[in-house]
Design a protein around this motif. Structure first.
Motif, PDB file in Angstrom:
ATOM      1  N   ALA A 152      -1.919  -3.765 -36.042  1.00  0.00           N
ATOM      2  CA  ALA A 152      -0.871  -3.360 -34.726  1.00  0.00           C
ATOM      3  C   ALA A 152       0.514  -3.185 -36.048  1.00  0.00           C
ATOM      4  O   ALA A 152       1.056  -2.143 -35.369  1.00  0.00           O
ATOM      5  N   PHE A 153       1.041  -3.720 -36.756  1.00  0.00           N
ATOM      6  CA  PHE A 153       2.133  -3.387 -37.510  1.00  0.00           C
ATOM      7  C   PHE A 153       2.097  -2.623 -38.485  1.00  0.00           C
ATOM      8  O   PHE A 153       2.862  -1.354 -38.157  1.00  0.00           O
ATOM      9  N   LEU A 154       0.936  -2.654 -38.962  1.00  0.00           N
ATOM     10  CA  LEU A 154       0.959  -1.867 -39.693  1.00  0.00           C
ATOM     11  C   LEU A 154       0.288   0.088 -39.228  1.00  0.00           C
ATOM     12  O   LEU A 154       1.340   1.117 -39.518  1.00  0.00           O
ATOM     13  N   THR A 155       0.134  -0.204 -38.260  1.00  0.00           N
ATOM     14  CA  THR A 155      -0.385   1.159 -37.660  1.00  0.00           C
ATOM     15  C   THR A 155       0.877   2.015 -36.668  1.00  0.00           C
ATOM     16  O   THR A 155       1.324   2.801 -36.763  1.00  0.00           O
ATOM     17  N   TYR A 156       1.459   1.001 -36.035  1.00  0.00           N
ATOM     18  CA  TYR A 156       2.823   1.008 -34.977  1.00  0.00           C
ATOM     19  C   TYR A 156       3.653   1.400 -36.185  1.00  0.00           C
ATOM     20  O   TYR A 156       4.747   2.693 -35.423  1.00  0.00           O
ATOM     21  N   SER A 157       4.014   1.002 -36.568  1.00  0.00           N
ATOM     22  CA  SER A 157       5.221   0.775 -38.167  1.00  0.00           C
ATOM     23  C   SER A 157       5.503   2.333 -39.014  1.00  0.00           C
ATOM     24  O   SER A 157       6.106   2.884 -39.151  1.00  0.00           O
ATOM     25  N   SER A 158       4.058   2.559 -39.201  1.00  0.00           N
ATOM     26  CA  SER A 158       3.460   4.084 -39.735  1.00  0.00           C
ATOM     27  C   SER A 158       3.787   5.585 -38.865  1.00  0.00           C
ATOM     28  O   SER A 158       4.563   6.551 -39.496  1.00  0.00           O
ATOM     29  N   SER A 159       3.301   5.116 -37.433  1.00  0.00           N
ATOM     30  CA  SER A 159       3.552   5.921 -36.646  1.00  0.00           C
ATOM     31  C   SER A 159       5.627   6.635 -36.784  1.00  0.00           C
ATOM     32  O   SER A 159       5.739   7.294 -36.361  1.00  0.00           O
ATOM     33  N   LEU A 160       6.573   5.557 -36.153  1.00  0.00           N
ATOM     34  CA  LEU A 160       7.791   5.350 -36.006  1.00  0.00           C
ATOM     35  C   LEU A 160       8.541   6.031 -37.609  1.00  0.00           C
ATOM     36  O   LEU A 160       9.267   6.859 -37.871  1.00  0.00           O
ATOM     37  N   ILE A 161       7.446   5.327 -38.617  1.00  0.00           N
ATOM     38  CA  ILE A 161       8.474   6.238 -40.107  1.00  0.00           C
ATOM     39  C   ILE A 161       8.281   7.920 -40.062  1.00  0.00           C
ATOM     40  O   ILE A 161       9.198   8.633 -39.606  1.00  0.00           O
ATOM     41  N   ILE A 162       7.269   8.231 -39.727  1.00  0.00           N
ATOM     42  CA  ILE A 162       6.498   9.772 -39.348  1.00  0.00           C
ATOM     43  C   ILE A 162       7.259  10.228 -38.733  1.00  0.00           C
ATOM     44  O   ILE A 162       7.594  11.438 -38.396  1.00  0.00           O
ATOM     45  N   VAL A 188       8.789   0.113 -30.387  1.00  0.00           N
ATOM     46  CA  VAL A 188       7.447   0.315 -31.321  1.00  0.00           C
ATOM     47  C   VAL A 188       7.203  -1.714 -31.167  1.00  0.00           C
ATOM     48  O   VAL A 188       6.369  -2.569 -31.238  1.00  0.00           O
ATOM     49  N   ILE A 189       8.395  -2.657 -31.417  1.00  0.00           N
ATOM     50  CA  ILE A 189       8.257  -3.680 -31.671  1.00  0.00           C
ATOM     51  C   ILE A 189       7.764  -4.379 -30.038  1.00  0.00           C
ATOM     52  O   ILE A 189       7.691  -5.090 -30.154  1.00  0.00           O
ATOM     53  N   LEU A 190       8.903  -3.201 -29.397  1.00  0.00           N
ATOM     54  CA  LEU A 190       7.698  -3.936 -28.268  1.00  0.00           C
ATOM     55  C   LEU A 190       6.442  -3.772 -27.564  1.00  0.00           C
ATOM     56  O   LEU A 190       5.627  -5.102 -27.439  1.00  0.00           O
ATOM     57  N   SER A 191       6.026  -3.317 -28.690  1.00  0.00           N
ATOM     58  CA  SER A 191       4.112  -2.699 -28.397  1.00  0.00           C
ATOM     59  C   SER A 191       3.983  -3.760 -29.166  1.00  0.00           C
ATOM     60  O   SER A 191       2.775  -4.196 -29.113  1.00  0.00           O
ATOM     61  N   TYR A 192       4.581  -4.161 -30.225  1.00  0.00           N
ATOM     62  CA  TYR A 192       3.709  -4.640 -31.244  1.00  0.00           C
ATOM     63  C   TYR A 192       4.051  -6.231 -30.726  1.00  0.00           C
ATOM     64  O   TYR A 192       3.033  -7.163 -31.220  1.00  0.00           O
ATOM     65  N   ILE A 193       4.668  -6.429 -30.167  1.00  0.00           N
ATOM     66  CA  ILE A 193       4.523  -7.765 -29.111  1.00  0.00           C
ATOM     67  C   ILE A 193       4.075  -7.998 -28.124  1.00  0.00           C
ATOM     68  O   ILE A 193       3.113  -8.636 -28.281  1.00  0.00           O
ATOM     69  N   ILE A 194       3.560  -6.879 -27.450  1.00  0.00           N
ATOM     70  CA  ILE A 194       2.450  -6.545 -26.210  1.00  0.00           C
ATOM     71  C   ILE A 194       0.967  -7.155 -27.162  1.00  0.00           C
ATOM     72  O   ILE A 194      -0.144  -7.649 -26.696  1.00  0.00           O
ATOM     73  N   SER A 195       0.971  -6.309 -28.110  1.00  0.00           N
ATOM     74  CA  SER A 195      -0.608  -5.892 -28.584  1.00  0.00           C
ATOM     75  C   SER A 195      -0.452  -7.974 -29.212  1.00  0.00           C
ATOM     76  O   SER A 195      -1.717  -7.827 -29.618  1.00  0.00           O
ATOM     77  N   LYS A 196       0.364  -8.242 -29.846  1.00  0.00           N
ATOM     78  CA  LYS A 196       0.410  -9.833 -30.468  1.00  0.00           C
ATOM     79  C   LYS A 196      -0.131 -10.979 -29.332  1.00  0.00           C
ATOM     80  O   LYS A 196      -0.998 -11.683 -29.122  1.00  0.00           O
ATOM     81  N   ILE A 197       1.042 -11.095 -27.727  1.00  0.00           N
ATOM     82  CA  ILE A 197       0.146 -11.608 -27.073  1.00  0.00           C
ATOM     83  C   ILE A 197      -1.216 -10.496 -26.410  1.00  0.00           C
ATOM     84  O   ILE A 197      -2.109 -12.077 -26.251  1.00  0.00           O
ATOM     85  N   ASN A 198      -1.228  -9.939 -26.540  1.00  0.00           N
ATOM     86  CA  ASN A 198      -2.794  -8.956 -25.957  1.00  0.00           C
ATOM     87  C   ASN A 198      -3.860  -9.852 -26.984  1.00  0.00           C
ATOM     88  O   ASN A 198      -4.950 -10.575 -25.599  1.00  0.00           O
ATOM     89  N   PHE A 199      -3.952  -9.650 -27.835  1.00  0.00           N
ATOM     90  CA  PHE A 199      -4.985 -10.235 -29.175  1.00  0.00           C
ATOM     91  C   PHE A 199      -5.213 -11.554 -29.053  1.00  0.00           C
ATOM     92  O   PHE A 199      -6.081 -12.431 -28.895  1.00  0.00           O
TER      93      PHE A 199
END
Length: 490
Positions: A152-162, A188-199
């Protein structure tokens, strides 16, 4: 701050999934692909509607605003990519195209939707000054898919950078640019936290279900064992009833014959001696059976004690072996005693060890035919005194070797009547040996005989006051032999 760090950290609490990691990851990928399939269908329908809107409502605007042109072509491109994704997935599910890893499908869809979200966000920023398209796509994937924290971190952060790089080149208003960057970063930070909790919730639920399933399987195994034990117990008590009933019937019949003969004045000494011998042997048999039942019950209730004294184990084993020599020879069986040491003082209960040896000799006699041989030997090994009782009898099947000492088990239940037993003899022998801190093992090959090896620790006890009483020893042995060999018929 510690909780925030916990959620932002790429690591997650250690949960042992090693034993079923493959199952967990396979299930996660499968669920992600199923959810992507549903999202793709919705997304395809949505883009078709967008294309229709582009061709009707926004057609005139495309001439004046290039962003509407980009929007139109983006809907066409995303629709084609979705169709291609569905085709590949269908081929893979039908086993026609297996070179792609199942993980490829949800990963490709994830990147597809996020980079489409980047494009939508840029268009929205140009048209309305907002980046709603990107925010919706990122939040939707974080809620809907089970992504590993690193993934999740790599995917969201790469899209944010672009997105940020693209905004720098397309947004001229500096304040608006910073606003977009801050909003996108927070999302992105919020989505990462949601993804981690979800996982993590999915992982915990999976492990919980696995443990429930394992507990259920263990309970089922225990239930099967309990049923097997119950069957053995039922068979055991049925056999015990038979074992008790048989000598009682013999005694009763012998008594009736003697009584009838006396009334008819037809009783002679030979007949009387014959029937009295029958009564005596079956009385011994009842004594042995009831004694074994009482002792095994005491052992189970932890109410049985061995009375250890320091004595010569060689003398005890040799005396008990020689005392049965005449009986064995009458059966046409050769009995050999051998020892590599002449004297060995150790701590043991002579009465119980005599009982163990007699039981093993009794089994050897029962299952050895005429012209067979029985060997009793004693030797030292690894600080233990080893007593071996070996025969050239019928042997024990391999599938029974692991259960030969179990309670209620009879290896000989298919043998003729003169080989029958109660099913507690060897179990009692094992218990008596283990109460001496020793062990008993069996080596056997069907048709070639068996060897039982009793290992007793080479130790002595301090302040041993008792000694072996040799008075009436021979009479005592004869009585014990009569009891232990009472189920061996002529």
């Amino acid at each position: 701050m510690s909780k925030l760090y916990k959620y932002l950290s790429l690591r997650y609490p250690h949960i042992d999934t090693n034993q079923y990691y493959d199952n967990f990851d396979s299930l996660r990928i499968s669920i992600n692909n199923d959810r992507c399939k549903r999202m793709v269908n919705i997304l395809l329908l949505l883009n078709i509607i967008f294309i229709i809107v582009d061709l009707t409502i926004y057609k005139s605007m495309r001439v004046k605003a290039p962003s509407y042109v980009y929007l139109y072509y983006s809907h066409i491109i995303i629709s084609l990519l979705i169709i291609l994704w569905l085709v590949l997935l269908n081929l893979q599910e039908n086993k026609r195209f297996t070179s792609l890893n199942p993980k490829f499908f949800y990963s490709s869809f994830l990147n597809l939707i996020l980079y489409w979200g980047v494009f939508m966000g840029l268009n929205n920023a140009y048209i309305s000054g907002q980046i709603t398209g990107y925010i919706v796509c990122v939040l939707a994937t974080s809620v809907y898919l089970y992504l590993k924290p690193v993934e999740a971190f790599l995917t969201y952060s790469s899209s944010l950078i672009i997105l940020i790089v693209s905004l720098v080149f397309t947004v001229n208003n500096e304040n608006l640019l910073y606003t977009h960057i801050i909003n996108a970063s927070i999302v992105v930070i919020l989505s990462y936290i949601i993804s981690k909790i979800n996982f993590l919730n999915f992982l915990k639920e999976f492990i919980h279900k696995k443990k429930i399933l394992q507990s259920k399987q263990e309970l089922e195994k225990i239930n099967v064992k309990l049923k097997e034990y119950e069957k053995l117990r039922t068979d055991f008590f049925a056999n015990i009833s038979h074992e008790l009933k048989t000598p009682i019937n013999v005694i009763f019949c012998a008594e009736q014959i003697i009584d009838f003969s006396l009334k008819q004045n037809q009783c002679n000494n030979d007949n009387l001696s014959k029937y009295l011998k029958m009564i005596k042997q079956n009385s011994y048999r009842l004594t042995r059976l009831i004694g074994n039942l009482i002792d095994i019950t005491k052992i189970d209730a932890l109410n049985f004690e061995v009375k250890l004294i320091n004595a010569d184990i060689i003398q005890v084993v040799e005396d008990i072996t020689m005392s049965v020599a005449a009986f064995v020879e009458d059966k046409g069986i050769s009995l050999v005693f051998d020892t590599e040491i002449e004297e060995k003082i150790i701590a043991f209960d002579p009465n119980q060890i005599e009982r163990v040896i007699l039981n093993l000799l009794s089994n050897a006699i029962k299952f050895t035919d005429k012209a067979g041989e029985i060997f009793v030997s004693i030797y030292l090994k690894d600080n233990n005194v080893c007593i071996s009782v070996k025969d050239t009898g019928i042997g024990i099947p391999n599938d029974m070797l692991n259960s030969i000492f179990d309670r209620f088990i009879q290896v000989d239940n298919a043998l003729p009547k003169n080989h029958e037993g109660s099913g507690i003899g060897l179990s009692l022998v094992k218990s008596l040996v283990e109460m001496h801190k020793g062990s008993i093992n069996v080596n056997s090959k069907l048709g070639e005989g068996s060897e039982f090896i009793v290992s007793l620790p080479d130790t002595i006890i301090s302040n041993s006051q008792q000694t072996l009483n040799s008075t009436n020893m021979e009479d005592d042995y004869i009585k014990k032999i009569n009891i232990e060999f009472s189920d061996i018929y002529q």
